[in-house]
Design an enzyme around this catalytic site. Structure first.
Site, PDB file in Angstrom:
ATOM      1  N   GLY A 172       0.820  -1.203   0.000  1.00 46.05           N
ATOM      2  CA  GLY A 172       0.000   0.000   0.000  1.00 46.05           C
ATOM      3  C   GLY A 172       0.854   1.254   0.000  1.00 46.05           C
ATOM      4  N   ALA A 198      -4.804  -2.171   5.796  1.00 49.78           N
ATOM      5  CA  ALA A 198      -6.111  -1.609   6.168  1.00 49.78           C
ATOM      6  C   ALA A 198      -7.089  -1.745   5.010  1.00 49.78           C
ATOM      7  CB  ALA A 198      -5.969  -0.137   6.553  1.00 49.78           C
ATOM      8  N   TYR A 199      -8.364  -1.813   5.371  1.00 48.04           N
ATOM      9  CA  TYR A 199      -9.456  -1.683   4.407  1.00 48.04           C
ATOM     10  C   TYR A 199      -9.830  -0.207   4.418  1.00 48.04           C
ATOM     11  CZ  TYR A 199     -14.006  -2.644   2.174  1.00 48.04           C
ATOM     12  OH  TYR A 199     -15.087  -2.684   1.322  1.00 48.04           O
ATOM     13  N   TYR A 238     -16.749   2.176   8.167  1.00 48.75           N
ATOM     14  CA  TYR A 238     -15.290   2.300   8.082  1.00 48.75           C
ATOM     15  C   TYR A 238     -14.722   2.835   9.397  1.00 48.75           C
ATOM     16  CZ  TYR A 238     -10.766   4.412   7.090  1.00 48.75           C
ATOM     17  OH  TYR A 238      -9.448   4.780   7.161  1.00 48.75           O
TER      18      TYR A 238
END
Length: 289
Positions: free
Chosen positions: A10, A60-61, A125
């Site tokens: 990421g 992470a999402y 979230y």
């Protein structure tokens, strides 16, 4: 120091690896293919095999809207996965450094949020990230670092999206009533490395890019930086709009500026500077001319 970095593919993970490339630290960097943090047995096995001093969780999402209909996945990554890392860290005698978000707050304050302010996320979230913070505290030694509005030369983020759209449209409508602090992921990576070396007391800390602005103001600054770098940058017309003019599946905090005073006082880590980062990043992303 031996570090295990999750989410290494990421934008934050890649910036971390850039900052650690010339250090004497031993770094084991794992993307999702190398370590799926939702797999408890896989996490245990890999952490015990690596035996790191510190686990830095950059996995992470991050899709705020999609999380509303994909709650199970968001929770598995942002909450359950962090618990797996925390428990594995205890078994290996490692510290856990976990990255969280300004979206744990509802945005109703009109002053920068302190670590002690009550969290009240408004969507799945933010709720999943808050649960991840609570899971991270299961680690005997832990640092939870909240940040905001990450951008970089890597991955999907506002900076790269707005530059792409500038080449596709003559006019762009940008929300002007959400205020936060853009944060260059490279600045956050440097802060995390400093925390790993300094090892302040376990707890929650805030780190962001310094000066608050709206998304519209951020877009203006990006286009100004792009125009410095490239004579051929198209610079479409920017139109400020309200959040209500841009319907989304979940409400965003209207004000989510983070106060970074605790991090400076207790660990000597100053805030980042998102404006200073823009021109160098635009040079990387844009052809010059």
């Amino acid at each position: 120091m031996k570090l295990l970095v999750t989410g290494a593919n990421g934008q934050l993970g890649r910036c971390l690896l850039d900052r650690l490339a010339d250090s004497d630290d031993r770094v084991v960097a794992l993307g999702r293919d190398g370590l799926d943090i939702t797999d408890r047995s896989g996490v245990n096995a890999r952490v015990m095999a690596v035996r790191p001093n510190i686990i830095v969780n950059a996995a992470a999402y991050t899709s705020v809207d999609r999380a509303e209909t994909d709650r199970e996945t968001a929770w598995a990554v942002n909450a359950e996965g962090v618990e797996h890392l925390a428990r594995a860290a205890n078994r290996a005698g490692a510290a856990l450094v976990h990255v969280s978000t300004d979206y744990v707050f509802d945005g109703t304050l009109r002053r920068p949020y302190l670590e002690s302010d009550m969290a009240n996320p408004v969507g799945v979230y933010g709720a999943s990230k808050l649960a991840g913070e609570q899971a991270a505290r299961l680690a005997d030694r832990h640092l939870v670092v909240r940040t905001a509005w990450l951008f970089s030369e890597y991955g999907h983020n506002f900076l790269r999206t707005i530059i792409r759209l500038a080449h596709e449209r003559d006019t762009l409508s940008i929300v002007d009533d959400q205020v936060g602090t853009p944060t260059y992921a490279g600045d956050l990576a440097e802060a995390l490395v400093a925390l790993c070396r300094g090892r302040p007391e376990s707890g929650v800390y805030h780190f962001s890019g310094g000066e608050p602005c709206s998304w519209f103001g951020f877009a203006q600054a990006i286009f100004a930086a792009c125009s410095q770098v490239s004579d051929t940058f198209p610079s479409p017309r920017l139109v400020p709009i309200a959040s209500s003019d841009f319907p989304a599946p979940v409400q965003r905090p209207a004000y989510s500026v983070l106060d970074g005073g605790k991090l400076r006082r207790e660990a000597g880590v100053p805030p980042g500077n998102w404006r200073r980062a823009l021109v160098p990043l635009c040079r990387k992303i844009l052809p010059t001319g």
